[in-house]
Design a protein around this motif. Structure first.
Motif, PDB file in Angstrom:
ATOM      1  N   PRO A  27      52.313  40.454  32.474  1.00  0.00           N
ATOM      2  CA  PRO A  27      53.195  40.925  33.296  1.00  0.00           C
ATOM      3  C   PRO A  27      52.521  42.202  34.287  1.00  0.00           C
ATOM      4  O   PRO A  27      51.766  42.727  33.686  1.00  0.00           O
ATOM      5  N   THR A  28      52.856  42.409  35.587  1.00  0.00           N
ATOM      6  CA  THR A  28      52.291  43.077  36.493  1.00  0.00           C
ATOM      7  C   THR A  28      52.812  44.414  36.653  1.00  0.00           C
ATOM      8  O   THR A  28      53.992  44.521  36.419  1.00  0.00           O
ATOM      9  N   ASP A  29      51.822  45.523  36.457  1.00  0.00           N
ATOM     10  CA  ASP A  29      52.337  46.571  37.317  1.00  0.00           C
ATOM     11  C   ASP A  29      51.743  47.083  38.475  1.00  0.00           C
ATOM     12  O   ASP A  29      52.517  47.943  39.276  1.00  0.00           O
ATOM     13  N   SER A  30      50.902  46.229  39.048  1.00  0.00           N
ATOM     14  CA  SER A  30      50.593  46.287  40.296  1.00  0.00           C
ATOM     15  C   SER A  30      51.108  44.954  41.250  1.00  0.00           C
ATOM     16  O   SER A  30      51.644  44.101  40.676  1.00  0.00           O
ATOM     17  N   LEU A  31      50.715  45.030  42.466  1.00  0.00           N
ATOM     18  CA  LEU A  31      51.432  44.023  43.300  1.00  0.00           C
ATOM     19  C   LEU A  31      50.774  42.892  43.521  1.00  0.00           C
ATOM     20  O   LEU A  31      51.128  41.791  43.585  1.00  0.00           O
ATOM     21  N   TYR A  32      49.091  43.103  43.599  1.00  0.00           N
ATOM     22  CA  TYR A  32      48.441  41.814  43.852  1.00  0.00           C
ATOM     23  C   TYR A  32      47.364  41.566  43.059  1.00  0.00           C
ATOM     24  O   TYR A  32      46.551  40.698  43.152  1.00  0.00           O
ATOM     25  N   LEU A  33      47.448  42.112  41.990  1.00  0.00           N
ATOM     26  CA  LEU A  33      46.225  41.804  40.881  1.00  0.00           C
ATOM     27  C   LEU A  33      47.032  41.529  39.700  1.00  0.00           C
ATOM     28  O   LEU A  33      47.917  41.993  39.298  1.00  0.00           O
ATOM     29  N   GLY A  72      37.355  40.267  27.610  1.00  0.00           N
ATOM     30  CA  GLY A  72      38.123  39.339  27.072  1.00  0.00           C
ATOM     31  C   GLY A  72      39.136  38.841  28.207  1.00  0.00           C
ATOM     32  O   GLY A  72      39.959  38.085  28.177  1.00  0.00           O
ATOM     33  N   PHE A  73      39.353  39.884  29.159  1.00  0.00           N
ATOM     34  CA  PHE A  73      40.214  39.629  30.068  1.00  0.00           C
ATOM     35  C   PHE A  73      39.410  39.641  31.451  1.00  0.00           C
ATOM     36  O   PHE A  73      38.237  40.057  31.597  1.00  0.00           O
ATOM     37  N   MET A  74      40.286  39.104  32.580  1.00  0.00           N
ATOM     38  CA  MET A  74      39.708  38.875  33.738  1.00  0.00           C
ATOM     39  C   MET A  74      40.967  39.327  34.739  1.00  0.00           C
ATOM     40  O   MET A  74      41.946  39.158  34.530  1.00  0.00           O
ATOM     41  N   ARG A  75      40.461  39.848  35.991  1.00  0.00           N
ATOM     42  CA  ARG A  75      41.587  40.587  36.929  1.00  0.00           C
ATOM     43  C   ARG A  75      41.427  39.532  38.230  1.00  0.00           C
ATOM     44  O   ARG A  75      40.306  39.502  38.563  1.00  0.00           O
ATOM     45  N   VAL A  76      42.361  39.064  38.471  1.00  0.00           N
ATOM     46  CA  VAL A  76      42.584  38.092  39.529  1.00  0.00           C
ATOM     47  C   VAL A  76      43.430  38.814  40.567  1.00  0.00           C
ATOM     48  O   VAL A  76      44.508  39.249  40.696  1.00  0.00           O
ATOM     49  N   ASN A  77      42.637  38.606  42.032  1.00  0.00           N
ATOM     50  CA  ASN A  77      43.461  39.151  43.195  1.00  0.00           C
ATOM     51  C   ASN A  77      44.276  37.985  43.674  1.00  0.00           C
ATOM     52  O   ASN A  77      43.879  36.843  44.246  1.00  0.00           O
TER      53      ASN A  77
END
Length: 99
Positions: A27-33, A72-77
């Motif tokens: 779940p997101t805490d930011s808007l676009y990441l 082990g994580f990737m951040r997606v824009n």
């Protein structure tokens, strides 16, 4: 614009989360990441980054640049057109299905 970005996250998360149990979009805490948990793939951080670049052909932020907790994580824009999100979904899910 905020509604569009939130819809991109919802769309991306639903598609990835339903495609393969080894991947999970948080779940997101930011808007676009979006944070994508790839630990289920069993790859170390560098192997995961190489896999995303060469097999999925997507350039994502490496989770490990945010500390040991990011391995082990990737951040997606997701601040982009829906067609770009759909292309990334296809690339990631196809590459993961092939392993």
């Amino acid at each position: 614009m905020l509604d569009y970005l939130r819809a991109n996250h919802t769309h991306f998360a639903k598609a990835i989360n339903e495609a393969d149990p080894r991947l999970k979009v948080l779940p997101t805490d930011s808007l676009y990441l979006a944070w994508m948990d790839c630990r289920g793939l069993g790859m170390d951080a560098e192997t995961l980054n190489t896999f995303m670049l060469t097999k999925a052909r997507v350039w994502l932020d490496k989770g490990q640049k945010f500390g040991i907790e990011g391995h082990g994580f990737m951040r997606v824009n997701l601040g982009c057109p829906r067609a770009t999100v759909d292309d990334a979904i296809r690339r990631i899910t196809s590459a993961v299905a092939a392993i």
